[in-house]
Design an enzyme around this catalytic site. Sequence first.
Site, PDB file in Angstrom:
ATOM      1  CG  PHE A 181      -1.816 -26.578 -54.743  1.00 51.99           C
ATOM      2  CD1 PHE A 181      -0.489 -26.603 -54.997  1.00 51.99           C
ATOM      3  CD2 PHE A 181      -1.919 -26.509 -53.028  1.00 51.99           C
ATOM      4  CE1 PHE A 181       0.545 -26.566 -54.262  1.00 51.99           C
ATOM      5  CE2 PHE A 181      -0.452 -26.335 -52.105  1.00 51.99           C
ATOM      6  CZ  PHE A 181       0.918 -26.532 -52.945  1.00 51.99           C
ATOM      7  CB  CYS A 182      -1.799 -30.608 -58.911  1.00 57.19           C
ATOM      8  SG  CYS A 182      -3.843 -30.957 -58.815  1.00 57.19           S
ATOM      9  CB  THR A 183      -0.003 -28.953 -62.674  1.00 58.82           C
ATOM     10  OG1 THR A 183       0.887 -29.632 -61.779  1.00 58.82           O
ATOM     11  CG2 THR A 183       0.962 -27.434 -63.720  1.00 58.82           C
TER      12      THR A 183
END
Length: 317
Positions: A181-183
């Site tokens: 996951f990331c922003t």
Amino acid sequence: MTSTWRIAALYRFATFDDPEAIQADLAKLCCGLKVKGTLLLAREGINGTIAGTPQAIDAVIAHIRTLPGCEALELKFADADHAPFHRLKVKVKAEIVTLGEPDLDPAHNHGVHVDPADWNALIAQDDVIVIDTRNGYEVDCGTFEGAIDPKTPSFADFPAWFDAFRQTWDPAAPAPKVAMFCTGGIRCEKSTALLKARGVEEVFHLKGGILNYLESVPQDESLWRGECFVFDERVAVGHGLSQGTHALCRGCRMPVSEADRASPLYVEGVACPRCHDSRSDDQKARYAERQRQAARALELGIDHVGASLSPKPPREA
């Protein structure tokens, strides 16, 4: 006050045979509509953040959707009552998010998108490794419960970290599933392409990133802990995308917590505990003068370039 500026953060992995030709048309359209911000183009797609009137943004988005493979553009909107950017940049780069692996094909060889509603069940599985693909200072603000923090200074450091991390896997055991996951989704989506190219088969990523999760999942069901650093004037957000408690150090442009701001090494607009000892007296004096001018501009009700953090494309860029 009614917001007069619409901000659009966007990306799409696609296949552009001639990004330079796309650049020329897109720059001409944005200039004509007085749209500001940054758009990055590469053979792998488009990424950026732009701002303008709602009508102008709608027109630019409509144009981008006509580009090859961009019908399903990933988009996030916000509104502002002042101009968040001072200029327009439309650039052609080797990658729209710099991983140092320009030969990947994230448009066609990526992992499985997982909707926020299904994310908790996935990362709760015992055979799933959960990896935060963001930079270390972002993870310091908050992350998912049980996620691995690579502690990378930049996204370009992720491939080397992963190659070393993979050496710790038991070669006699079945390959684990990997969820990342990331922003906003772009870094974890490209990370899945990296892992697929490395031969990892079961790879997943959070669709729309942390921001989509925080907006969609009720707080009492959430596995998110802390706040999410964002690359705009909010600095960090919590559940429901509510304003977070972190501020921005104008000396090193890193997030500072409430505890950081209570430190004697924190001087607003000048330095924080992270950068205080690495800045010279001359630098601190210049930062202090910039802060004084910004404060004076605020008193007079006029814009000052250094007074606020302009939204940027994700660092992902």
